[in-house]
Design an enzyme around this catalytic site. Structure first.
Site, mmCIF file in Angstrom:
data_model
loop_
_atom_site.group_PDB
_atom_site.id
_atom_site.type_symbol
_atom_site.label_atom_id
_atom_site.label_comp_id
_atom_site.label_asym_id
_atom_site.label_seq_id
_atom_site.Cartn_x
_atom_site.Cartn_y
_atom_site.Cartn_z
ATOM 1 N N ASP A 1 40.187 39.908 37.931
ATOM 2 C CA ASP A 1 39.722 40.450 39.191
ATOM 3 C C ASP A 1 40.943 40.567 40.112
ATOM 4 O OD1 ASP A 1 36.624 39.906 41.039
ATOM 5 O OD2 ASP A 1 38.205 41.396 41.259
HETATM 6 C C1 GLC Z 1 36.759 42.991 43.942
HETATM 7 C C2 GLC Z 1 35.570 42.439 43.192
HETATM 8 C C3 GLC Z 1 35.353 43.051 41.845
HETATM 9 C C4 GLC Z 1 35.772 44.510 41.884
HETATM 10 C C5 GLC Z 1 37.286 44.530 42.076
HETATM 11 C C6 GLC Z 1 37.840 45.951 42.171
HETATM 12 O O1 GLC Z 1 37.444 41.958 44.568
HETATM 13 O O2 GLC Z 1 35.513 41.025 43.044
HETATM 14 O O3 GLC Z 1 33.972 42.892 41.511
HETATM 15 O O4 GLC Z 1 35.422 45.164 40.689
HETATM 16 O O5 GLC Z 1 37.692 43.770 43.209
HETATM 17 O O6 GLC Z 1 37.388 46.576 43.315
#
Ligand code: GLC
Length: 712
Positions: free
Chosen positions: A261
């Site tokens: 993430d």
């Molecule tokens: C965010 C979220 C994740 C998302 C990623 C990209 O922080 O936790 O679910 O897919 O970043 O946007």
């Protein structure tokens, strides 16, 4: 070796270490911000071969230009993959996933993901960061809106349906995108429901209640998995060899690639398990991370870690191999621009067919929680007052992960009612979503005096749920409850529509409302779908995928609780309870009413004793005892009466959604086998134990009839 493997190995052999690390790097563009940092220099990153994938970059025009740089201005011309959070829709916005979970309609949920994938792929995207499959039992956590609620069984079936919907007929089709099962793992159980907080649970609890939906998504063929921000058993997920190698690869047999993430590798420094980014990068690569989202840790340090012998080039090759295999599967080496078709983009994005599909799944997601005096369905010619801060909101219908959705393309409740109502309609705002301004109450109460029925739309703004939006108090914000009470005090029937991203603890509203509808945030067609339900064009059949607490003080609260050594007994002081509130939720998991009613006969079994390898058929007659057709979600729960460890008092093990004509009766059957009764036993081995089991059947986790069977 397959042609794909040969192609990938030949390319891998030509790549420098820097080019390999570039493939392991994912950057956001500055087209959107879904985390703490963004980058502007992504075009140069592409040219330098410093990234192999981008996210928050969509539309055919934008992705075509970025792809052109990658395949025409780099040494090896390796195409990019483009990812985006198409969580519940790209431009046609579908209901938030928690709402869809309330439909218990796997076909509708799969269709919804199919719509999202078709539009995303038509807009140049190859990869969605969905489905989010984190089980969540704490409505303080803002991201409950993004998942399928509190139960592993329902969550597993929905996870698989969403992966099937996103990946459609298979990668390589230009209406399919790679799914990304997230957030691995147990992100939905932060202590105190506070976003990004520590997760600490026993391995048994994890395996029983949190792991299954991830496993189901992987089994359904998800191409990618995303790590979670949280630590698990003291180790941040992005550095957890137990999670990423032992469980994900070793037990679940996952063969796709693992992406972190947002900057979660860097965050291992803040977690206190890495002295600096370089050390964090080695932890992540060593644990099994293949791609670094936005942290630029792999890009900056991984080559040095390899040169120093702390990370093997074989590990790098494993990661790059998986990423290249995904690009081959998408057909991008054959034609890097195959997802760049303006005509398809114009045809598919926000198409009438997609709007209709959105309206259908939205209707199915609505839960009728109360309907005294049959105030619903509304009469079209009634004198109607529509009131409340969400009544005319379009932007909040988008929910918290609204992709490329546009507020003005949403149908508000007001829009839907205006299109459907034929009688006198008055509209008052009453109050704001938040704040203590009651100056609108008088006009609303005065208008109520002129109405036959009052329809109130209250709830949360889309920013009050979703990521980084935990709430310590989970009632209606501001003075909305007071508004409902003021309207109810007029004596007029008050139908309340909730629009929210989490279960709300609203005992007073639930008690004062004549009718209560859980309307969630239903997306582009919200107002039309709600009107379909409110006027009876569609008979609501939703069932709660998450318990609704009376108070945040009861949280975490879920249906499958254990009995404890002193199960609640109202006649005894010394039992498990509160002295100031009942234990029971305001509304239980699996609960939802209809405009008709259903009766259940006694459940029966074709054998009361059985062995491994044999099946037990559980059957129950369900009757539509009312005068209109309706759908019912028949639910099957099981309890292991005595086991080597304490077990939930009930566990969902089956459900079937059926439609019955007025007064129609149907025999519904469930098949059970020994394998359905397995669990993590005292020694953590997974298996069943002989003994007595209580089989329970009904239309809600709190309204069941039981029969006993014995496993020998
Ligand atoms: C965010 C979220 C994740 C998302 C990623 C990209 O922080 O936790 O679910 O897919 O970043 O946007």
């Amino acid at each position: 070796m397959s042609p794909t493997d040969e192609r990938v190995e030949a390319l891998l052999a030509r790549m420098t270490l820097a080019e390999k690390v570039g493939q392991m790097t994912l950057f956001t563009t500055d087209w959107g911000q879904t985390g703490p940092t963004i980058r502007a220099g992504y075009a140069d990153d592409i040219r330098r071969g410093a990234c192999g994938a981008l996210f928050n970059s969509h539309t055919v025009a934008f992705t075509r230009e970025l792809q052109r740089i990658a395949v025409e201005e780099t040494r090896l011309q390796i195409p990019l993959i483009f990812g985006y959070d198409v969580v519940h829709g790209y431009r046609t916005i579908l209901p938030i996933p928690l709402a869809e979970a309330a439909s218990w309609d796997l076909a509708a949920i799969e269709r919804s993901a199919r719509v999202a994938a078709t539009e995303a792929a038509a807009a140049g995207l190859h990869w969605t960061f969905a489905p989010m499959v984190d089980v969540a039992r704490d409505p303080r956590w803002g991201r409950v809106m993004e998942g399928a609620g509190e139960d592993a069984f329902l969550g597993s079936r929905i996870a698989a349906a969403r992966v099937r919907g996103f990946q459609g007929g298979g990668l390589g089709n230009t209406d399919a995108v790679m799914a990304c099962v997230k957030h691995f793992a147990a992100y939905g159980a932060p202590i105190a429901g506070r976003e990004y907080n520590t997760v600490d649970m026993s391995e048994r609890y994890f395996r029983e209640h949190y792991l299954p939906p991830y496993a189901a998504g992987v089994r359904a063929g998800a191409a990618t998995v995303m790590t979670s921000f949280n630590d698990f058993d003291g180790v941040p997920a992005s550095g957890s060899e137990f999670l990423l190698t032992d469980v994900l690869r070793g037990e679940l047999g996952f063969e796709g690639f693992v992406v972190t993430d947002y900057t979660s590798i860097n965050e291992m420094v803040a977690h206190g398990v890495a002295a600096n980014d370089a050390a964090a990068g080695e932890l992540a690569a060593g644990a099994g991370v293949d791609m670094d989202m936005q942290g630029a840790v792999f890009q900056r340090y991984l080559a040095d870690s390899v040169a120093a012998g702390r990370i093997s080039e074989a590990r790098i090759d494993d990661a790059v191999r998986r990423i290249l295999q995904a690009k081959v599967a998408l057909g991008l080496f054959d034609d890097p621009y195959r997802f760049c078709d303006e005509e398809r983009e114009r045809r598919e994005v926000l198409s009438p067919a997609h709007r209709e599909a959105a309206r259908d799944v939205a209707r199915r997601s609505v839960v009728l929680l109360k309907n005294d005096a049959a105030v619903l369905p509304l009469a079209r010619d009634a004198r109607l007052l529509l009131v409340g801060p969400l009544a005319q909101s379009r932007v909040d219908m988008l929910g918290a992960w609204h992709g490329a959705g546009v507020a003005d393309e949403c149908v508000s409740l007001f829009d839907g009612i205006t299109a459907a109502h034929q009688g006198k309609l008055e509209v008052e705002r009453g109050c704001d979503i938040d704040g203590d301004d009651r100056s609108g109450f008088d006009a609303a109460v005065a208008a109520a005096a002129r109405a036959d029925v009052v329809l109130v739309a209250v709830g949360e703004s889309a920013e009050m749920s979703g990521e980084a939006a935990a709430r310590a108090e989970i009632g209606l914000p501001g003075v909305q409850s007071a508004l409902v009470e003021a309207l109810a005090a007029t004596g007029k029937p008050v139908a309340v529509v909730l629009m929210n991203g989490r279960p709300l603890a609203i005992p007073t509203v639930a008690e004062r409302a004549t009718a209560l509808v859980e309307g969630w945030w239903l997306g582009s067609e919200a107002g039309n779908a709600l009107a379909d339900v409110l006027y009876g064009d569609y008979n609501p059949a939703g069932k709660l995928p998450m318990s609704v607490p009376r108070s945040v003080g009861q949280v975490p609260l879920y249906y499958g609780e254990k009995s404890t050594g002193r199960p609640f007994d109202p006649a005894s002081k010394w039992t498990s309870k509160y002295i100031d509130l009942p234990n029971a939720p305001l509304f239980p998991f699996g609960f939802g009413l209809s405009y008709t009613s259903f009766g259940y006969g006694e459940p029966g079994v074709d054998r009361s004793r059985f062995r491994a390898g044999e099946r037990v058929t559980v059957s129950v007659t369900v009757t539509n005892t009312g005068d209109r057709a309706g759908e019912e979600v028949v639910q099957l729960y099981v309890r292991d009466v005595v086991a080597s460890v304490t077990r939930p008092q009930k566990q969902l093990l089956g459900f079937e959604k059926i439609e019955l004509r007025p007064h129609e009766a149907r025999l519904v059957r469930f098949e059970l086998g020994e394998e359905d009764l397995r669990f993590y036993r005292r020694d953590m081995s997974y298996g069943s134990e002989p003994g007595e089991f209580e089989i329970m059947v009904g239309g809600s986790s709190a309204d069941l009839q039981s029969v006993r069977i014995v496993l020998e």
